[in-house]
Write a protein that holds these residues in place. Structure first.
Motif, PDB file in Angstrom:
ATOM      1  N   SER A 303      11.473  36.006  59.418  1.00 43.42           N
ATOM      2  CA  SER A 303      12.058  35.372  58.236  1.00 43.42           C
ATOM      3  C   SER A 303      13.508  35.001  58.479  1.00 43.42           C
ATOM      4  CB  SER A 303      11.957  36.315  57.034  1.00 43.42           C
ATOM      5  OG  SER A 303      12.619  35.780  55.908  1.00 43.42           O
ATOM      6  N   ASN A 304      14.267  35.928  59.059  1.00 38.65           N
ATOM      7  CA  ASN A 304      15.684  35.657  59.332  1.00 38.65           C
ATOM      8  C   ASN A 304      15.860  34.519  60.325  1.00 38.65           C
ATOM      9  OD1 ASN A 304      16.441  37.653  57.589  1.00 38.65           O
ATOM     10  ND2 ASN A 304      17.069  39.107  59.166  1.00 38.65           N
ATOM     11  N   TYR A 305      14.945  34.403  61.296  1.00 38.59           N
ATOM     12  CA  TYR A 305      15.047  33.305  62.261  1.00 38.59           C
ATOM     13  C   TYR A 305      14.913  31.957  61.566  1.00 38.59           C
ATOM     14  CZ  TYR A 305      13.886  29.806  65.682  1.00 38.59           C
ATOM     15  OH  TYR A 305      13.881  28.644  66.400  1.00 38.59           O
ATOM     16  N   PHE A 306      13.883  31.813  60.723  1.00 43.81           N
ATOM     17  CA  PHE A 306      13.674  30.533  60.052  1.00 43.81           C
ATOM     18  C   PHE A 306      14.821  30.216  59.093  1.00 43.81           C
ATOM     19  CE2 PHE A 306       9.249  31.208  61.410  1.00 43.81           C
ATOM     20  CZ  PHE A 306       8.971  29.945  61.910  1.00 43.81           C
ATOM     21  N   ARG A 307      15.359  31.243  58.433  1.00 42.75           N
ATOM     22  CA  ARG A 307      16.507  31.012  57.545  1.00 42.75           C
ATOM     23  C   ARG A 307      17.734  30.600  58.361  1.00 42.75           C
ATOM     24  NH1 ARG A 307      16.160  35.919  53.015  1.00 42.75           N
ATOM     25  NH2 ARG A 307      13.889  36.099  53.003  1.00 42.75           N
ATOM     26  N   TRP A 308      17.917  31.243  59.502  1.00 41.40           N
ATOM     27  CA  TRP A 308      19.034  30.921  60.395  1.00 41.40           C
ATOM     28  C   TRP A 308      18.912  29.493  60.920  1.00 41.40           C
ATOM     29  CZ3 TRP A 308      18.608  30.087  65.812  1.00 41.40           C
ATOM     30  CH2 TRP A 308      19.811  30.065  66.518  1.00 41.40           C
ATOM     31  N   ALA A 309      17.704  29.114  61.343  1.00 39.94           N
ATOM     32  CA  ALA A 309      17.478  27.754  61.835  1.00 39.94           C
ATOM     33  C   ALA A 309      17.673  26.739  60.708  1.00 39.94           C
ATOM     34  CB  ALA A 309      16.071  27.632  62.417  1.00 39.94           C
ATOM     35  N   GLY A 310      17.262  27.105  59.500  1.00 38.16           N
ATOM     36  CA  GLY A 310      17.475  26.231  58.345  1.00 38.16           C
ATOM     37  C   GLY A 310      18.948  26.021  58.073  1.00 38.16           C
ATOM     38  N   LEU A 311      19.741  27.085  58.236  1.00 32.38           N
ATOM     39  CA  LEU A 311      21.194  26.980  58.071  1.00 32.38           C
ATOM     40  C   LEU A 311      21.774  26.001  59.094  1.00 32.38           C
ATOM     41  CD1 LEU A 311      24.042  27.921  57.150  1.00 32.38           C
ATOM     42  CD2 LEU A 311      23.814  29.842  58.726  1.00 32.38           C
ATOM     43  N   LEU A 312      21.357  26.096  60.348  1.00 27.49           N
ATOM     44  CA  LEU A 312      21.836  25.193  61.387  1.00 27.49           C
ATOM     45  C   LEU A 312      21.473  23.746  61.071  1.00 27.49           C
ATOM     46  CD1 LEU A 312      21.109  26.979  64.789  1.00 27.49           C
ATOM     47  CD2 LEU A 312      23.213  26.950  63.465  1.00 27.49           C
ATOM     48  N   SER A 313      20.243  23.541  60.620  1.00 28.93           N
ATOM     49  CA  SER A 313      19.792  22.188  60.329  1.00 28.93           C
ATOM     50  C   SER A 313      20.568  21.598  59.156  1.00 28.93           C
ATOM     51  CB  SER A 313      18.289  22.180  60.029  1.00 28.93           C
ATOM     52  OG  SER A 313      17.770  20.873  60.025  1.00 28.93           O
ATOM     53  N   ALA A 314      20.838  22.418  58.136  1.00 31.06           N
ATOM     54  CA  ALA A 314      21.627  21.951  56.991  1.00 31.06           C
ATOM     55  C   ALA A 314      23.040  21.590  57.430  1.00 31.06           C
ATOM     56  CB  ALA A 314      21.663  23.028  55.906  1.00 31.06           C
ATOM     57  N   ASN A 315      23.597  22.390  58.326  1.00 27.89           N
ATOM     58  CA  ASN A 315      24.941  22.095  58.839  1.00 27.89           C
ATOM     59  C   ASN A 315      24.960  20.790  59.638  1.00 27.89           C
ATOM     60  OD1 ASN A 315      25.886  24.428  57.681  1.00 27.89           O
ATOM     61  ND2 ASN A 315      25.954  25.603  59.566  1.00 27.89           N
ATOM     62  N   LEU A 316      23.907  20.574  60.445  1.00 25.80           N
ATOM     63  CA  LEU A 316      23.822  19.336  61.219  1.00 25.80           C
ATOM     64  C   LEU A 316      23.709  18.120  60.308  1.00 25.80           C
ATOM     65  CD1 LEU A 316      21.433  20.301  64.165  1.00 25.80           C
ATOM     66  CD2 LEU A 316      23.819  19.591  64.350  1.00 25.80           C
ATOM     67  N   PHE A 317      22.986  18.276  59.210  1.00 25.63           N
ATOM     68  CA  PHE A 317      22.837  17.184  58.242  1.00 25.63           C
ATOM     69  C   PHE A 317      24.190  16.712  57.742  1.00 25.63           C
ATOM     70  CE2 PHE A 317      23.071  16.842  53.536  1.00 25.63           C
ATOM     71  CZ  PHE A 317      22.740  15.491  53.435  1.00 25.63           C
ATOM     72  N   LEU A 318      24.972  17.629  57.201  1.00 26.59           N
ATOM     73  CA  LEU A 318      26.240  17.219  56.599  1.00 26.59           C
ATOM     74  C   LEU A 318      27.283  16.867  57.655  1.00 26.59           C
ATOM     75  CD1 LEU A 318      27.383  16.773  53.817  1.00 26.59           C
ATOM     76  CD2 LEU A 318      28.471  18.993  53.970  1.00 26.59           C
ATOM     77  N   LEU A 319      27.284  17.618  58.762  1.00 29.34           N
ATOM     78  CA  LEU A 319      28.255  17.328  59.821  1.00 29.34           C
ATOM     79  C   LEU A 319      28.119  15.886  60.300  1.00 29.34           C
ATOM     80  CD1 LEU A 319      30.424  18.333  61.813  1.00 29.34           C
ATOM     81  CD2 LEU A 319      28.559  19.007  63.342  1.00 29.34           C
ATOM     82  N   ASN A 320      26.875  15.437  60.498  1.00 34.27           N
ATOM     83  CA  ASN A 320      26.652  14.084  61.001  1.00 34.27           C
ATOM     84  C   ASN A 320      26.961  13.005  59.975  1.00 34.27           C
ATOM     85  OD1 ASN A 320      25.366  13.715  63.840  1.00 34.27           O
ATOM     86  ND2 ASN A 320      24.462  15.598  63.043  1.00 34.27           N
ATOM     87  N   MET A 321      26.971  13.352  58.687  1.00 34.50           N
ATOM     88  CA  MET A 321      27.247  12.349  57.657  1.00 34.50           C
ATOM     89  C   MET A 321      28.715  12.285  57.268  1.00 34.50           C
ATOM     90  SD  MET A 321      24.536  10.738  57.347  1.00 34.50           S
ATOM     91  CE  MET A 321      25.071   9.633  56.038  1.00 34.50           C
ATOM     92  N   ILE A 322      29.568  13.069  57.914  1.00 32.95           N
ATOM     93  CA  ILE A 322      31.005  12.974  57.659  1.00 32.95           C
ATOM     94  C   ILE A 322      31.520  11.670  58.276  1.00 32.95           C
ATOM     95  CG2 ILE A 322      33.252  14.010  58.172  1.00 32.95           C
ATOM     96  CD1 ILE A 322      31.848  16.731  58.154  1.00 32.95           C
ATOM     97  N   PRO A 323      32.281  10.872  57.518  1.00 37.45           N
ATOM     98  CA  PRO A 323      32.711   9.551  58.004  1.00 37.45           C
ATOM     99  C   PRO A 323      33.848   9.599  59.022  1.00 37.45           C
ATOM    100  CG  PRO A 323      33.585   9.935  55.813  1.00 37.45           C
ATOM    101  CD  PRO A 323      32.678  11.094  56.112  1.00 37.45           C
ATOM    102  N   ILE A 324      33.582  10.251  60.156  1.00 42.51           N
ATOM    103  CA  ILE A 324      34.557  10.348  61.248  1.00 42.51           C
ATOM    104  C   ILE A 324      33.870   9.843  62.516  1.00 42.51           C
ATOM    105  CG2 ILE A 324      35.973  11.906  62.637  1.00 42.51           C
ATOM    106  CD1 ILE A 324      36.001  13.834  60.274  1.00 42.51           C
ATOM    107  N   PRO A 325      34.482   8.886  63.232  1.00 42.99           N
ATOM    108  CA  PRO A 325      33.853   8.433  64.480  1.00 42.99           C
ATOM    109  C   PRO A 325      33.823   9.561  65.488  1.00 42.99           C
ATOM    110  CG  PRO A 325      36.109   7.582  64.290  1.00 42.99           C
ATOM    111  CD  PRO A 325      35.783   8.261  62.983  1.00 42.99           C
TER     112      PRO A 325
END
Length: 375
Positions: A303-325
């Motif tokens: 359970s903790n692994y999937f939650r941890w991976a979900g946290l990483l994926s959520a971070n990647l989502f927003l990180l990539n949408m920040i308007p910085i080249p």
């Protein structure tokens, strides 16, 4: 062995999340009619490649990312493929603005969906969630657990302390005026920060009051001995509650955006040179302790692994949408400007901005990696 396993699991998870991110770009590029030279899993030297026509699929040595190579007006074709015929309509710059906007955001949207899915899987495997706003309880090892075991073993104590009982008050006998009521896990961490247990004394004597959850009784008072090397560690943790089916879906949705928002907070702290909450690949691998703890059951670890991976994926989502080249968010804004003005931004300007952004991004990445290694 644990360190090796942490590295392997961390790298495989990062690679998988980034590969799926790039796959989102790849699918939309294909559907939009863009000419795709290559879909790469990993970076660096080529290990294996297949496909002979337009798109080639490559496995590369370094498992730290991936990319989609698309025909462009401002970037030369890959080496050895200069002779391939590519029409102007197949250049990324010339596809319809709406399709290009979908292409740019597709990778991040894949990570957003994955975060939601992974969190739901994690909560389904072990439908128990900790809440930092609740009064803390204790884990099955550490100073508090040992003191509870000693208390429960004494025959004169007919009322025992259970695993769901919570800490409601704490005091360090060696520090005058340190007694404090505890209503949430936040209160306990603040108390630990104020009354650091790492002092000159070899031991600290704490008094902790527990409130019974199963019966309406007077609080139980126990004595806890902590060694100097325990520092902030008591073996206390946030209380948890059982999730029903509706809460599993609802919390999966809410936590996806909470985790994404945490990236914005961490990036905002860059302005004050507070890098504590930012992590690179090394920090991410270190965080695998969330599910590699030998004191957890198999169900809890999964359970903790999937939650941890979900946290990483959520971070990647927003990180990539920040308007910085050179992130997707900047490309999305760039595309929107061109759509509104109906004019293409100067190619040289695009290249210069992308190079400057890439250099700054790389510098921050290296600095964060050094921080993760040293701390």
């Amino acid at each position: 062995m644990t360190i090796f396993l942490s590295i392997v699991i961390g790298l495989i998870t990062i690679l998988l999340l980034i590969t799926l991110h790039e796959f989102g770009h790849f699918v939309v590029a294909k559907l939009s009619g863009a000419y795709v030279y290559e879909f790469s899993i990993g970076m660096g030297p080529k290990i294996f490649q297949w496909g002979k026509k337009e798109t080639r699929y490559t496995l590369r040595l370094l498992p730290l990312g991936g990319y989609v190579s698309i025909a462009s007006e401002i970037v030369d074709p890959p080496k050895g493929r200069e002779a391939e015929e590519v029409t102007e309509q197949q250049f990324m710059e010339n596809i319809h603005r709406g399709k290009k906007a979908v292409f740019i955001s597709a990778g991040s949207l894949v990570n957003l969906f994955l975060a939601f899915l992974l969190l739901i899987i994690g909560y389904t495997i072990f439908p128990v969630k900790q809440d930092l706003n609740l009064a803390p309880t204790f884990i099955n090892y550490g100073p508090v657990f040992e003191a509870v075991e000693q208390y429960n073993d004494k025959s004169e104590h007919t009322i025992k302390i259970g695993a769901t009982d919570v800490i409601i008050k704490i005091e360090n006998k060696l520090i005058a005026g340190s007694q404090q009521d505890i209503t949430s896990y936040y209160d306990l961490t603040k108390w630990l920060g104020k009354n650091n247990l790492d002092r000159e004394e070899k031991e600290n004597q704490l008094t902790i009051w527990f409130n019974r959850q199963s019966e309406t009784k007077e609080p139980i008072q126990i004595e806890v001995t902590t060694k100097a090397e325990d520092k902030y560690f008591l073996g206390a943790t946030a209380s948890s509650y059982q999730l029903n089916a509706g809460q599993i879906i609802g919390d999966g949705f809410v936590d996806t955006f909470k985790n994404s928002y945490s990236v914005l907070q961490a990036l905002g702290q860059l302005l004050t040179f507070n890098w504590q909450n930012l992590s690179g690949p090394v920090g991410i691998i270190k965080s695998t302790t969330a599910f590699l703890d030998g004191n957890l059951t198999t169900q809890q670890s999964a359970s903790n692994y999937f939650r941890w991976a979900g946290l990483l994926s959520a971070n990647l989502f927003l990180l990539n949408m920040i308007p910085i080249p050179p992130l997707d968010g900047y490309k999305f804004v760039e595309n929107a400007v061109e759509a509104v003005t109906r004019k293409k931004i100067n190619s040289k300007f695009k290249i210069v901005v992308s190079i400057i952004g890439a250099i700054l991004f790389l510098a921050i990445f290296i600095a964060i990696t050094i921080k993760d290694i040293l701390i």
